[in-house]
Motif scaffolding. Structure first.
Motif, PDB file in Angstrom:
ATOM      1  N   GLY A 128       0.703  -1.152   0.013  1.00 11.24           N
ATOM      2  CA  GLY A 128      -0.050   0.015  -0.284  1.00 11.24           C
ATOM      3  C   GLY A 128       0.756   1.302  -0.068  1.00 11.24           C
ATOM      4  O   GLY A 128       0.392   2.224   0.098  1.00 11.24           O
ATOM      5  N   PHE A 129       2.096   1.227  -0.093  1.00 11.63           N
ATOM      6  CA  PHE A 129       2.977   2.362   0.033  1.00 11.63           C
ATOM      7  C   PHE A 129       3.086   2.980  -1.400  1.00 11.63           C
ATOM      8  O   PHE A 129       2.781   2.556  -2.314  1.00 11.63           O
ATOM      9  CB  PHE A 129       4.291   1.496   0.574  1.00 11.63           C
ATOM     10  CG  PHE A 129       5.075   0.830  -0.622  1.00 11.63           C
ATOM     11  CD1 PHE A 129       5.942   1.329  -1.649  1.00 11.63           C
ATOM     12  CD2 PHE A 129       5.038  -0.525  -0.632  1.00 11.63           C
ATOM     13  CE1 PHE A 129       6.381   0.469  -2.549  1.00 11.63           C
ATOM     14  CE2 PHE A 129       5.408  -1.386  -1.544  1.00 11.63           C
ATOM     15  CZ  PHE A 129       6.117  -0.835  -2.598  1.00 11.63           C
ATOM     16  N   GLY A 130       3.468   4.152  -1.171  1.00  7.67           N
ATOM     17  CA  GLY A 130       3.805   5.249  -2.199  1.00  7.67           C
ATOM     18  C   GLY A 130       5.212   5.461  -2.290  1.00  7.67           C
ATOM     19  O   GLY A 130       6.135   5.063  -1.340  1.00  7.67           O
ATOM     20  N   ILE A 131       5.901   6.088  -2.959  1.00 14.94           N
ATOM     21  CA  ILE A 131       7.169   6.568  -3.172  1.00 14.94           C
ATOM     22  C   ILE A 131       7.477   8.070  -2.846  1.00 14.94           C
ATOM     23  O   ILE A 131       7.441   8.969  -3.782  1.00 14.94           O
ATOM     24  CB  ILE A 131       8.004   6.192  -4.611  1.00 14.94           C
ATOM     25  CG1 ILE A 131       7.887   4.767  -4.838  1.00 14.94           C
ATOM     26  CG2 ILE A 131       9.532   6.510  -4.453  1.00 14.94           C
ATOM     27  CD1 ILE A 131       8.486   4.215  -6.283  1.00 14.94           C
ATOM     28  N   THR A 132       7.243   8.036  -1.591  1.00 19.68           N
ATOM     29  CA  THR A 132       7.145   9.597  -1.162  1.00 19.68           C
ATOM     30  C   THR A 132       8.148   9.632   0.168  1.00 19.68           C
ATOM     31  O   THR A 132       8.266   8.733   1.059  1.00 19.68           O
ATOM     32  CB  THR A 132       5.816  10.098  -0.720  1.00 19.68           C
ATOM     33  OG1 THR A 132       5.399   9.636   0.660  1.00 19.68           O
ATOM     34  CG2 THR A 132       4.886   9.757  -1.926  1.00 19.68           C
ATOM     35  N   ASP A 133       8.369  10.814   0.757  1.00 21.76           N
ATOM     36  CA  ASP A 133       9.214  10.883   1.851  1.00 21.76           C
ATOM     37  C   ASP A 133       8.059  10.891   3.116  1.00 21.76           C
ATOM     38  O   ASP A 133       8.754  10.654   4.315  1.00 21.76           O
ATOM     39  CB  ASP A 133       9.712  12.396   1.858  1.00 21.76           C
ATOM     40  CG  ASP A 133      10.787  12.527   0.931  1.00 21.76           C
ATOM     41  OD1 ASP A 133      11.313  11.442   0.355  1.00 21.76           O
ATOM     42  OD2 ASP A 133      11.317  13.632   0.819  1.00 21.76           O
ATOM     43  N   ASP A 134       6.934  10.889   2.888  1.00 22.64           N
ATOM     44  CA  ASP A 134       6.004  10.334   4.202  1.00 22.64           C
ATOM     45  C   ASP A 134       6.027   8.893   4.592  1.00 22.64           C
ATOM     46  O   ASP A 134       6.314   8.656   5.620  1.00 22.64           O
ATOM     47  CB  ASP A 134       4.424  10.883   3.703  1.00 22.64           C
ATOM     48  CG  ASP A 134       4.203  12.253   3.646  1.00 22.64           C
ATOM     49  OD1 ASP A 134       4.702  12.915   4.574  1.00 22.64           O
ATOM     50  OD2 ASP A 134       3.650  12.696   2.793  1.00 22.64           O
ATOM     51  N   PHE A 135       6.237   8.101   3.609  1.00 20.72           N
ATOM     52  CA  PHE A 135       6.424   6.678   3.851  1.00 20.72           C
ATOM     53  C   PHE A 135       7.764   6.353   4.158  1.00 20.72           C
ATOM     54  O   PHE A 135       7.948   5.401   4.722  1.00 20.72           O
ATOM     55  CB  PHE A 135       5.973   5.886   2.439  1.00 20.72           C
ATOM     56  CG  PHE A 135       4.577   5.659   2.286  1.00 20.72           C
ATOM     57  CD1 PHE A 135       3.800   5.176   2.948  1.00 20.72           C
ATOM     58  CD2 PHE A 135       3.952   6.778   1.162  1.00 20.72           C
ATOM     59  CE1 PHE A 135       2.423   4.872   2.534  1.00 20.72           C
ATOM     60  CE2 PHE A 135       2.649   6.737   0.984  1.00 20.72           C
ATOM     61  CZ  PHE A 135       1.854   5.730   1.700  1.00 20.72           C
ATOM     62  N   PHE A 136       8.892   7.084   3.560  1.00 19.32           N
ATOM     63  CA  PHE A 136      10.102   6.793   3.731  1.00 19.32           C
ATOM     64  C   PHE A 136      11.231   8.253   3.971  1.00 19.32           C
ATOM     65  O   PHE A 136      11.687   8.578   3.258  1.00 19.32           O
ATOM     66  CB  PHE A 136      10.658   6.345   2.408  1.00 19.32           C
ATOM     67  CG  PHE A 136      10.079   5.015   1.771  1.00 19.32           C
ATOM     68  CD1 PHE A 136      10.238   3.779   2.548  1.00 19.32           C
ATOM     69  CD2 PHE A 136       9.389   5.051   0.740  1.00 19.32           C
ATOM     70  CE1 PHE A 136       9.491   2.594   2.168  1.00 19.32           C
ATOM     71  CE2 PHE A 136       8.564   3.980   0.194  1.00 19.32           C
ATOM     72  CZ  PHE A 136       8.696   3.030   0.948  1.00 19.32           C
ATOM     73  N   PRO A 137      11.025   8.373   5.092  1.00 22.90           N
ATOM     74  CA  PRO A 137      11.659   9.679   5.686  1.00 22.90           C
ATOM     75  C   PRO A 137      13.018   9.613   6.095  1.00 22.90           C
ATOM     76  O   PRO A 137      13.580  10.936   6.081  1.00 22.90           O
ATOM     77  CB  PRO A 137      10.876  10.195   6.956  1.00 22.90           C
ATOM     78  CG  PRO A 137      10.493   9.057   7.663  1.00 22.90           C
ATOM     79  CD  PRO A 137       9.889   8.005   6.350  1.00 22.90           C
ATOM     80  N   GLN A 138      13.363   8.670   6.099  1.00 20.89           N
ATOM     81  CA  GLN A 138      14.869   8.436   6.371  1.00 20.89           C
ATOM     82  C   GLN A 138      15.909   7.738   5.343  1.00 20.89           C
ATOM     83  O   GLN A 138      16.594   6.860   5.548  1.00 20.89           O
ATOM     84  CB  GLN A 138      15.215   7.619   7.713  1.00 20.89           C
ATOM     85  CG  GLN A 138      14.402   8.293   8.866  1.00 20.89           C
ATOM     86  CD  GLN A 138      15.290   9.909   9.117  1.00 20.89           C
ATOM     87  OE1 GLN A 138      16.417   9.644   8.977  1.00 20.89           O
ATOM     88  NE2 GLN A 138      14.444  10.957   9.359  1.00 20.89           N
ATOM     89  N   VAL A 139      15.412   7.966   4.058  1.00 20.25           N
ATOM     90  CA  VAL A 139      16.152   7.315   2.850  1.00 20.25           C
ATOM     91  C   VAL A 139      17.494   7.967   2.999  1.00 20.25           C
ATOM     92  O   VAL A 139      17.678   9.117   3.039  1.00 20.25           O
ATOM     93  CB  VAL A 139      15.561   7.584   1.662  1.00 20.25           C
ATOM     94  CG1 VAL A 139      16.248   6.954   0.428  1.00 20.25           C
ATOM     95  CG2 VAL A 139      13.756   7.021   1.744  1.00 20.25           C
TER      96      VAL A 139
END
Length: 389
Positions: A128-139
């Motif tokens: 259900g994930f998107g490729i955004t900084d909301d989902f992945f804030p510590q890339v």
């Protein structure tokens, strides 16, 4: 697309939270030798997209053909950047699903809400994930090793991330995932996709690719209703938006009255759409009186879409809301395996322990502002239902 069949000889692994999903993405994209298919609703400018795109560029340098199918509403700014880029590698191909055209009015409401990554016809990620900084804030920066953390971490970065999950899949079920991507790609682009590769045995688990195609074609919800009616032990649901149809609510109440342990986790007001939480609360009393247990997740926005019934589970992009039923393309991985379902149920229990129980007493203690918002958002939802019909 016809209803897909349950097939055996698959392997499934479950990724919890942004770090584990990043590891799964990195492993899949780094292993690509022939082609990569990516179908996404929400892709935004930021570090997360830069990190993924760097992996795609590395793959293209190895001769891998990359095909990006992005929704024109959810990923519009990124699509504009990619279409205008003069440095886009020749073997990275981009297509927009249902480009916005204001002359077509309601046709613009049809959106591709799927989240699918398919590599070489050998492995797929569904979630259900998107490729955004909301989902992945510590890339991390491209090339920097990923941190080794799990959902049990207590750092601020884990609390900030939207909580989601993904299923990594291999085996014969990939044939249907491949077919589902190709059908939508053909609607969106004239670029010819490479030939599919024969799926091989991945493990011992049975599973099914489940798709939603809009109005009256939501195979995912039909299977969910079938599972609810056949449930005999427990039924657990995690959904970020719980403004569902009367059929689903009736089925949940019926199951609870038959002695099935029905538990549902939804977001609290920590949500990207708090109004949806208020609208959902108008149905809580009837569910609670029937014996359904409700919980509101507290640490962050829980964006996972998880459905567990006895030894069956379904994970993917499907929300329990009217927009999903009426307009969206959706995709869930269904699994018939007691061991895997137990693992997913363990995630549910982790989330339940971090949630606030909703009771009739707590609803009676709501302040005037919350009561007003429940009323107003409920009326707005009713108007939306009439409009969608």
């Amino acid at each position: 697309m016809d209803r897909c069949k349950v097939v055996g000889d698959n392997a499934f692994s479950f990724s919890i939270g942004h770090i584990e999903i990043l590891h799964a993405l990195h492993k899949a994209l780094s292993s690509a030798r022939h082609y990569i298919f990516i179908e996404m609703y929400l892709v935004e400018r930021g570090r997360a997209f830069q990190w993924v795109y760097a992996l795609l560029e590395d793959a293209s340098k190895r001769g891998v053909q990359v095909f990006l199918l992005l929704d024109d509403f959810g990923s519009r700014p990124v699509l504009r950047d990619l279409f205008l880029s003069h440095a886009l590698p020749s073997n990275i191909h981009v297509a927009a699903y249902n480009p916005i055209n204001y002359r077509r009015w309601t046709r613009n409401f049809h959106r591709d809400h799927r989240k699918l990554v398919l590599v070489d016809g050998e492995v797929a990620l569904v979630g259900g994930f998107g490729i955004t900084d909301d989902f992945f804030p510590q890339v991390p920066d491209p090339g920097v090793p990923l941190p080794e953390k799990t959902i049990e971490s207590t750092g601020q970065e884990d609390r900030a991330a939207w909580l989601d999950v993904a299923v990594t899949t291999s085996g014969p079920v990939l044939v249907d995932w491949d077919r589902g991507f190709r059908e939508i790609w053909r609607e969106s682009s004239e670029i010819v996709l490479p030939l599919g590769r024969a799926a091989v045995k991945g493990g011992e688990m049975a599973g099914r690719a489940a798709f939603g195609w809009g109005w009256r074609k939501q195979d995912i919800v039909r299977e969910l209703l079938r599972r609810i009616k056949r449930s005999h032990g427990s039924l657990r649901i995690i959904t970020p938006y719980f403004v569902t149809s009367w059929r689903v609510r009736r089925a949940l109440r019926w199951a609870a009255r038959q002695g099935v342990k029905v538990q549902i986790i939804v977001p609290g007001l920590t949500s990207d759409h708090p109004g949806v939480t208020y609208a959902a609360r108008r149905h809580y009393r009837s569910l609670l009186r029937a014996g359904v247990e409700l919980f509101e997740y507290q640490p962050t926005f829980i964006h996972a879409k998880v459905y567990i019934c006895d030894d069956w589970c379904s994970v993917g992009s499907f929300n329990l809301d009217h927009w999903t039923y009426r307009w969206n393309l959706e995709a869930n991985q269904e699994v018939w395996n007691a061991e895997f379902t137990t693992q997913v149920a363990g995630f549910f229990e982790q989330c339940r322990r971090k949630s606030r129980a909703v009771t009739l007493a707590s609803l009676n203690k709501m302040g005037w502002y919350s009561r007003l918002m429940v009323y107003l958002m409920g009326k707005l939802d009713e108007l939306l239902i009439r409009f969608l019909r």
